[in-house]
Design a protein around this motif. Structure first.
Motif, PDB file in Angstrom:
ATOM      1  N   PHE A 141      21.264  44.222  41.514  1.00  0.00           N
ATOM      2  CA  PHE A 141      22.669  44.190  41.126  1.00  0.00           C
ATOM      3  C   PHE A 141      23.055  45.464  40.380  1.00  0.00           C
ATOM      4  CE2 PHE A 141      26.266  42.768  38.396  1.00  0.00           C
ATOM      5  CZ  PHE A 141      27.176  42.618  39.429  1.00  0.00           C
ATOM      6  N   LEU A 180      26.054  48.115  41.462  1.00  0.00           N
ATOM      7  CA  LEU A 180      27.107  48.662  40.603  1.00  0.00           C
ATOM      8  C   LEU A 180      27.110  50.186  40.633  1.00  0.00           C
ATOM      9  CD1 LEU A 180      26.731  46.297  37.517  1.00  0.00           C
ATOM     10  CD2 LEU A 180      28.557  46.260  39.234  1.00  0.00           C
ATOM     11  N   ARG A 219      28.423  51.590  43.862  1.00  0.00           N
ATOM     12  CA  ARG A 219      29.869  51.406  44.012  1.00  0.00           C
ATOM     13  C   ARG A 219      30.664  52.295  43.056  1.00  0.00           C
ATOM     14  NH1 ARG A 219      27.463  49.197  47.386  1.00  0.00           N
ATOM     15  NH2 ARG A 219      28.094  47.497  48.688  1.00  0.00           N
ATOM     16  N   HIS A 222      36.656  46.340  42.453  1.00  0.00           N
ATOM     17  CA  HIS A 222      36.604  45.165  43.319  1.00  0.00           C
ATOM     18  C   HIS A 222      37.088  43.968  42.511  1.00  0.00           C
ATOM     19  CE1 HIS A 222      33.973  47.222  46.284  1.00  0.00           C
ATOM     20  NE2 HIS A 222      33.569  47.885  45.215  1.00  0.00           N
ATOM     21  N   SER A 246      36.668  40.108  40.956  1.00  0.00           N
ATOM     22  CA  SER A 246      35.513  39.380  40.424  1.00  0.00           C
ATOM     23  C   SER A 246      34.857  38.570  41.539  1.00  0.00           C
ATOM     24  CB  SER A 246      35.925  38.487  39.254  1.00  0.00           C
ATOM     25  OG  SER A 246      36.887  37.542  39.655  1.00  0.00           O
ATOM     26  N   ASP A 265      34.439  39.505  44.604  1.00  0.00           N
ATOM     27  CA  ASP A 265      33.535  40.409  45.322  1.00  0.00           C
ATOM     28  C   ASP A 265      32.193  40.547  44.608  1.00  0.00           C
ATOM     29  OD1 ASP A 265      35.456  40.899  47.265  1.00  0.00           O
ATOM     30  OD2 ASP A 265      36.171  42.738  46.297  1.00  0.00           O
ATOM     31  N   PHE A 266      32.240  40.631  43.283  1.00  0.00           N
ATOM     32  CA  PHE A 266      30.995  40.738  42.515  1.00  0.00           C
ATOM     33  C   PHE A 266      30.197  39.439  42.600  1.00  0.00           C
ATOM     34  CE2 PHE A 266      33.564  44.041  40.416  1.00  0.00           C
ATOM     35  CZ  PHE A 266      32.701  45.111  40.574  1.00  0.00           C
ATOM     36  N   THR A 267      30.893  38.309  42.528  1.00  0.00           N
ATOM     37  CA  THR A 267      30.213  37.020  42.642  1.00  0.00           C
ATOM     38  C   THR A 267      29.551  36.890  44.006  1.00  0.00           C
ATOM     39  OG1 THR A 267      31.762  35.992  41.102  1.00  0.00           O
ATOM     40  CG2 THR A 267      30.507  34.517  42.537  1.00  0.00           C
ATOM     41  N   TYR A 305      32.072  35.361  33.869  1.00  0.00           N
ATOM     42  CA  TYR A 305      32.597  36.626  33.374  1.00  0.00           C
ATOM     43  C   TYR A 305      33.180  36.400  31.985  1.00  0.00           C
ATOM     44  CZ  TYR A 305      32.102  37.977  38.221  1.00  0.00           C
ATOM     45  OH  TYR A 305      31.585  38.235  39.454  1.00  0.00           O
TER      46      TYR A 305
END
Length: 82
Positions: free
Chosen positions: A15, A19, A22, A46, A48, A50-52, A67
């Motif tokens: 992860f 980050l 990106r 992005h 949230s 998209d991150f999940t 978050y």
């Protein structure tokens, strides 16, 4: 991350790499608190969701993802002090 998820020596680096790939301006990882803080330029931001979704693809459970703050500002915040 619930259940100390960001203490994982295998999933967490994936992860963090996501980050950085990106375009994160900075990334701060506190494994003891199971927290990752990061700042991204607005042009590469992005949602949230998209991150999940990325965390789920990596191998985390969606119900563990939370978050503390997901904010969009025009100015890049300074990284946290260690």
């Amino acid at each position: 991350m619930d259940a100390h998820g960001f203490m994982c020596p295998f999933l967490t680096p994936m992860f963090l790499g996501f980050l950085e790939d990106r375009g994160a301006a900075w990334v701060s990882h506190d494994p003891d608190a199971s927290v990752i803080e990061f700042a991204m330029p607005l042009d590469s931001l992005h949602s949230s969701r998209d991150f999940t979704e990325m965390l789920v693809l990596i191998g985390y459970e969606e119900d563990q993802v939370g978050y503390a703050r997901f904010d969009t500002t025009a100015a890049m915040p300074s990284p946290p002090t260690p």
